[in-house]
Design a protein around this motif. Structure first.
Motif, PDB file in Angstrom:
ATOM      1  N   ARG A  17       8.337  -1.000  11.291  1.00 52.18           N
ATOM      2  CA  ARG A  17       8.023  -2.355  11.526  1.00 52.18           C
ATOM      3  C   ARG A  17       7.313  -2.560  13.143  1.00 52.18           C
ATOM      4  N   THR A  18       7.255  -1.661  13.784  1.00 51.23           N
ATOM      5  CA  THR A  18       6.743  -1.676  15.173  1.00 51.23           C
ATOM      6  C   THR A  18       5.354  -0.574  15.249  1.00 51.23           C
ATOM      7  N   ALA A  19       5.389   0.360  14.638  1.00 54.32           N
ATOM      8  CA  ALA A  19       3.975   1.132  14.839  1.00 54.32           C
ATOM      9  C   ALA A  19       3.726   1.641  13.406  1.00 54.32           C
ATOM     10  N   PRO A  20       3.093   0.727  12.601  1.00 58.59           N
ATOM     11  CA  PRO A  20       2.550   1.250  11.328  1.00 58.59           C
ATOM     12  C   PRO A  20       1.423   2.233  11.431  1.00 58.59           C
ATOM     13  N   HIS A  21       1.553   3.166  10.560  1.00 63.72           N
ATOM     14  CA  HIS A  21       0.311   4.217  10.717  1.00 63.72           C
ATOM     15  C   HIS A  21      -0.134   4.109   9.262  1.00 63.72           C
ATOM     16  N   LEU A  22      -1.427   3.739   9.237  1.00 66.34           N
ATOM     17  CA  LEU A  22      -2.308   3.629   8.037  1.00 66.34           C
ATOM     18  C   LEU A  22      -3.180   4.710   7.923  1.00 66.34           C
ATOM     19  N   SER A  23      -3.074   5.303   6.684  1.00 68.32           N
ATOM     20  CA  SER A  23      -3.857   6.775   6.255  1.00 68.32           C
ATOM     21  C   SER A  23      -5.175   6.158   6.102  1.00 68.32           C
ATOM     22  N   ARG A  24      -6.134   7.151   6.043  1.00 70.99           N
ATOM     23  CA  ARG A  24      -7.522   6.970   5.751  1.00 70.99           C
ATOM     24  C   ARG A  24      -7.657   6.316   4.256  1.00 70.99           C
ATOM     25  N   ALA A  25      -6.777   6.784   3.313  1.00 70.85           N
ATOM     26  CA  ALA A  25      -6.849   6.227   1.921  1.00 70.85           C
ATOM     27  C   ALA A  25      -6.560   4.831   1.800  1.00 70.85           C
ATOM     28  N   VAL A  26      -5.407   4.385   2.390  1.00 69.89           N
ATOM     29  CA  VAL A  26      -5.258   3.192   2.563  1.00 69.89           C
ATOM     30  C   VAL A  26      -6.378   2.137   3.409  1.00 69.89           C
ATOM     31  N   LEU A  27      -6.683   2.492   4.431  1.00 69.65           N
ATOM     32  CA  LEU A  27      -7.808   1.769   5.025  1.00 69.65           C
ATOM     33  C   LEU A  27      -9.147   1.661   4.397  1.00 69.65           C
ATOM     34  N   SER A  75      -1.792  -4.097   8.272  1.00 70.76           N
ATOM     35  CA  SER A  75      -1.021  -3.498   9.329  1.00 70.76           C
ATOM     36  C   SER A  75       0.255  -4.356   9.694  1.00 70.76           C
ATOM     37  N   ILE A  76       0.334  -5.265   9.405  1.00 70.70           N
ATOM     38  CA  ILE A  76       1.500  -5.904   9.643  1.00 70.70           C
ATOM     39  C   ILE A  76       2.459  -6.433   8.376  1.00 70.70           C
ATOM     40  N   GLN A  77       1.966  -5.845   7.172  1.00 72.23           N
ATOM     41  CA  GLN A  77       2.682  -6.292   5.993  1.00 72.23           C
ATOM     42  C   GLN A  77       4.112  -5.730   6.089  1.00 72.23           C
ATOM     43  N   SER A  78       4.247  -4.370   6.535  1.00 74.26           N
ATOM     44  CA  SER A  78       5.546  -3.961   6.779  1.00 74.26           C
ATOM     45  C   SER A  78       6.692  -4.625   7.369  1.00 74.26           C
ATOM     46  N   ALA A  79       6.123  -5.872   8.160  1.00 72.35           N
ATOM     47  CA  ALA A  79       7.084  -6.325   9.154  1.00 72.35           C
ATOM     48  C   ALA A  79       7.266  -8.025   8.483  1.00 72.35           C
ATOM     49  N   LEU A  80       6.725  -8.228   7.353  1.00 73.15           N
ATOM     50  CA  LEU A  80       7.002  -9.497   6.489  1.00 73.15           C
ATOM     51  C   LEU A  80       7.935  -9.071   5.520  1.00 73.15           C
ATOM     52  N   PRO A  81       8.702 -10.214   5.035  1.00 78.47           N
ATOM     53  CA  PRO A  81       9.609 -10.166   3.922  1.00 78.47           C
ATOM     54  C   PRO A  81       8.577 -10.387   2.629  1.00 78.47           C
ATOM     55  N   ARG A  82       9.065 -10.027   1.554  1.00 72.85           N
ATOM     56  CA  ARG A  82       8.321 -10.140   0.441  1.00 72.85           C
ATOM     57  C   ARG A  82       7.704 -11.268  -0.003  1.00 72.85           C
ATOM     58  N   GLU A  83       8.162 -12.754   0.192  1.00 70.61           N
ATOM     59  CA  GLU A  83       7.661 -13.867  -0.023  1.00 70.61           C
ATOM     60  C   GLU A  83       6.395 -14.291   1.022  1.00 70.61           C
ATOM     61  N   LEU A  84       6.622 -13.947   2.178  1.00 76.28           N
ATOM     62  CA  LEU A  84       5.419 -14.000   3.183  1.00 76.28           C
ATOM     63  C   LEU A  84       4.447 -13.100   2.955  1.00 76.28           C
ATOM     64  N   ARG A  85       4.913 -11.986   2.706  1.00 73.61           N
ATOM     65  CA  ARG A  85       3.615 -10.885   2.200  1.00 73.61           C
ATOM     66  C   ARG A  85       2.754 -11.368   1.209  1.00 73.61           C
TER      67      ARG A  85
END
Length: 135
Positions: A17-27, A75-85
């Motif tokens: 929730r504080t430091a998401p790591h996005l891989s190259r494939a995801v980016l 980058s912020i999706q993991s901090a959001l609940p599923r409804e807000l996401r």
């Protein structure tokens, strides 16, 4: 058996929730979608006529906007609940589709309605996906 005093009590993994790591494939996903969106915006605005600088700028700016918003949402999706996401994905998709629809010389009301319909469908699909694939 007791652990040594120098062993940390928690793991060294970063908190999702504080430091998401996005891989190259995801980016690569928002980058590819942004490039395709920019090209489609350019082609839609062109309408078979001559290529102008304004059409090129519109395609580049709209593609960069989709790339930036997509990476920001990832980058912020993991901090959001599923409804807000799901609402965030629906809003991004609905706004993007409404803008593309408005480039086809339709009224603002009709473009907003189409964007709302697309956004609502995306909300339902993404909420279903998040609800069925999360623990």
């Amino acid at each position: 058996m007791a652990a040594h005093a120098s062993v940390p009590a928690t793991s060294h993994r970063a908190n999702r929730r504080t430091a998401p790591h996005l891989s190259r494939a995801v980016l690569a996903i928002p980058v590819v979608l942004g490039v395709m969106y920019g090209l489609y915006t350019f082609a839609n605005q062109r309408g078979g006529g001559a290529i102008t600088g304004g059409q090129i700028v519109l395609g580049i700016v709209s593609g960069l906007a989709v790339i930036g918003l997509g990476i920001g949402l990832l980058s912020i999706q993991s901090a959001l609940p599923r409804e807000l996401r799901a609402a965030a994905y629906g809003t991004l998709f609905g706004a993007a589709m409404g803008f593309l629809y408005s480039l086809s010389d339709h009224s603002v009301l009709k473009s907003s309605g189409m964007g709302a319909i697309f956004g609502g469908v995306m909300f339902l699909v993404s909420f279903y996906w998040f609800y069925t694939h999360e623990d």
